[in-house]
Every structure is written in structure tokens, then in C-alpha cells.
Design a protein around this motif. Structure first.
Motif, PDB file in Angstrom:
ATOM      1  N   HIS A  32       0.810  -1.212   0.000  1.00 47.91           N
ATOM      2  CA  HIS A  32       0.000   0.000   0.000  1.00 47.91           C
ATOM      3  C   HIS A  32       0.854   1.279   0.000  1.00 47.91           C
ATOM      4  O   HIS A  32       2.075   1.224   0.118  1.00 47.91           O
ATOM      5  CB  HIS A  32      -0.972  -0.009   1.190  1.00 47.91           C
ATOM      6  N   ASN A  33       0.184   2.403  -0.105  1.00 51.22           N
ATOM      7  CA  ASN A  33       0.871   3.703  -0.231  1.00 51.22           C
ATOM      8  C   ASN A  33       1.547   4.189   1.038  1.00 51.22           C
ATOM      9  O   ASN A  33       2.275   5.180   1.001  1.00 51.22           O
ATOM     10  CB  ASN A  33      -0.096   4.770  -0.744  1.00 51.22           C
ATOM     11  N   SER A  34       1.315   3.526   2.163  1.00 57.80           N
ATOM     12  CA  SER A  34       2.029   3.897   3.381  1.00 57.80           C
ATOM     13  C   SER A  34       2.954   2.773   3.855  1.00 57.80           C
ATOM     14  O   SER A  34       3.455   2.805   4.972  1.00 57.80           O
ATOM     15  CB  SER A  34       1.047   4.294   4.491  1.00 57.80           C
ATOM     16  N   SER A 113       9.577   5.276   2.236  1.00 58.11           N
ATOM     17  CA  SER A 113      10.346   5.211   3.479  1.00 58.11           C
ATOM     18  C   SER A 113      10.989   6.563   3.766  1.00 58.11           C
ATOM     19  O   SER A 113      11.044   6.995   4.926  1.00 58.11           O
ATOM     20  CB  SER A 113      11.396   4.104   3.400  1.00 58.11           C
ATOM     21  N   HIS A 114      11.456   7.239   2.725  1.00 51.42           N
ATOM     22  CA  HIS A 114      11.983   8.596   2.888  1.00 51.42           C
ATOM     23  C   HIS A 114      10.904   9.499   3.488  1.00 51.42           C
ATOM     24  O   HIS A 114      11.146  10.217   4.458  1.00 51.42           O
ATOM     25  CB  HIS A 114      12.401   9.171   1.526  1.00 51.42           C
ATOM     26  N   PHE A 115       9.723   9.472   2.884  1.00 52.34           N
ATOM     27  CA  PHE A 115       8.626  10.332   3.314  1.00 52.34           C
ATOM     28  C   PHE A 115       8.230  10.040   4.760  1.00 52.34           C
ATOM     29  O   PHE A 115       8.091  10.957   5.572  1.00 52.34           O
ATOM     30  CB  PHE A 115       7.418  10.159   2.379  1.00 52.34           C
ATOM     31  N   LEU A 116       8.050   8.766   5.091  1.00 52.49           N
ATOM     32  CA  LEU A 116       7.614   8.394   6.439  1.00 52.49           C
ATOM     33  C   LEU A 116       8.654   8.733   7.505  1.00 52.49           C
ATOM     34  O   LEU A 116       8.317   8.941   8.662  1.00 52.49           O
ATOM     35  CB  LEU A 116       7.264   6.911   6.498  1.00 52.49           C
ATOM     36  N   ASN A 117       9.919   8.796   7.112  1.00 51.11           N
ATOM     37  CA  ASN A 117      10.990   9.159   8.043  1.00 51.11           C
ATOM     38  C   ASN A 117      11.324  10.647   7.984  1.00 51.11           C
ATOM     39  O   ASN A 117      12.327  11.072   8.542  1.00 51.11           O
ATOM     40  CB  ASN A 117      12.236   8.314   7.762  1.00 51.11           C
ATOM     41  N   ARG A 118      10.490  11.390   7.262  1.00 57.79           N
ATOM     42  CA  ARG A 118      10.623  12.854   7.142  1.00 57.79           C
ATOM     43  C   ARG A 118      12.011  13.267   6.638  1.00 57.79           C
ATOM     44  O   ARG A 118      12.627  14.191   7.159  1.00 57.79           O
ATOM     45  CB  ARG A 118      10.294  13.523   8.460  1.00 57.79           C
TER      46      ARG A 118
END
Length: 182
Positions: A32-34, A113-118
Motif C-alpha cells: 500500500h501507499n504507506s 520510506s523517505h517520506f515516512l521518516n521525514r
């Protein structure tokens, strides 16, 4: 598909092989997207393992995904985060061609993973190539083959375990099969 497609796939694989690429695979928390990466492996063209590590995700690993790859929350509790792993990955990949079986998926997972880890910065895709798409052309079909199917079709003894290192070795072997085809 005509044999000319197969010949083109073999030549493309040989062209990439001349650059001595590295091979990469990830395991994730889903599709999924997240979803995010929970394991990554990078293997050099000569078979040397350059990186093989679990990655602690931001979110928990769903049970249905654990049944596929066997990676549990307990296994990743002491693992480095994606923001800690990425500098190593980036250094290994710098200036190299990167072969991935289903490259679109793994690139998307790295970005997520980049996005979720800011994390800031981008992932340059210009040196990534998709072994799955290349193999479909080689095999003579427009349908993509799963990695384990490609391995069986090439008579490779390596298993598709859904663990990053094993699957990286299998993808590398499928690629080598194309490179050495006649």
C-alpha cells in the motif's frame, strides 16, 4: 513476441553487465501507499554482499505481511531506521547501475520510506533498471513473471524466500542467465 525481442533483451542485459551493476531487493510492510522498508540487501556484480540489514519501520508490520517474509516487529526493534540506513545505501549505489526485480515497486518503497521518516532529498532513478521487465521481454511475453517463476524457468536452484538477500541473489542469477544466453 518475436525472437528479435529476446535478442534485444539479451543485448540489453549484456550492456548493463558491462557496467558491473549492483543488485538490490527490499522487504516491506505491504504493498500500500504507506508501506515501508523493513529489510534491504545490496549485492555486487561479483556476488559480494555489500549491505544486508533489517530496518526498523515507523509503523508496525501487519500480520498478513509477516506470513509472507517472516520479519516480525520483535526482529526489527533494535534495527536501524531508514534514515540511518539510507546514507549507506546511497553511498553503495552512487555512480552504479542498479538491477532490481520489479524496480518500480522497490523505488516506490524507498521513496515512501523517505517520506515516512521525514527525510529530504530525492532518489535518482536514472541508473536503476528492471530485471523483471527485461526478463518478460527475454521470456517472450508481455506478462511479467514472478521472481520464483523466473527462477524455475531458468532452472535455477536458488529459492525465492521473500527475504531481501536471498531474493537479491535470485534476481542476480536471473539476470546472469539472460547475459549468458545464446
Amino acid at each position: 513476441m518475436p525472437t528479435s525481442y529476446r535478442k534485444r533483451a539479451i543485448q540489453t542485459a549484456r550492456d548493463y553487465a558491462n557496467f558491473k551493476p549492483v543488485f538490490l531487493d527490499t522487504e516491506t510492510t505491504g504493498l500500500h501507499n504507506s508501506a515501508e522498508i523493513v529489510e534491504i540487501s545490496v549485492v555486487d556484480y561479483d556476488g559480494s554482499v555489500l549491505l544486508d540489514t533489517l530496518v526498523k519501520p515507523v509503523h508496525t508490520i501487519p500480520w498478513d505481511v509477516i506470513r509472507v517474509h517472516g520479519i516480525t516487529d520483535e526482529m526489527v526493534v533494535g534495527a536501524p531506521s531508514w534514515s540511518e540506513v539510507w546514507p549507506q545505501v546511497e553511498k553503495i549505489l552512487q555512480g552504479r547501475y542498479v538491477g532490481i526485480y520489479n524496480a518500480d515497486f522497490d523505488i516506490r518503497m524507498m521513496k515512501q520510506s523517505h517520506f515516512l521518516n521525514r527525510m529530504s532529498g530525492t532518489i535518482s532513478e536514472n541508473r536503476f533498471f528492471c530485471i523483471m521487465k527485461l526478463y518478460a521481454q527475454f521470456y517472450g511475453t508481455r506478462r511479467w513473471q514472478k521472481l520464483d517463476s523466473a527462477g524455475r524457468q531458468c532452472n535455477l536452484a536458488l529459492p525465492n524466500t521473500h527475504r531481501a538477500k536471498d531474493d537479491t541473489f535470485l534476481a542476480r542469477a536471473v539476470f546472469d542467465y539472460m547475459v549468458n544466453a545464446f
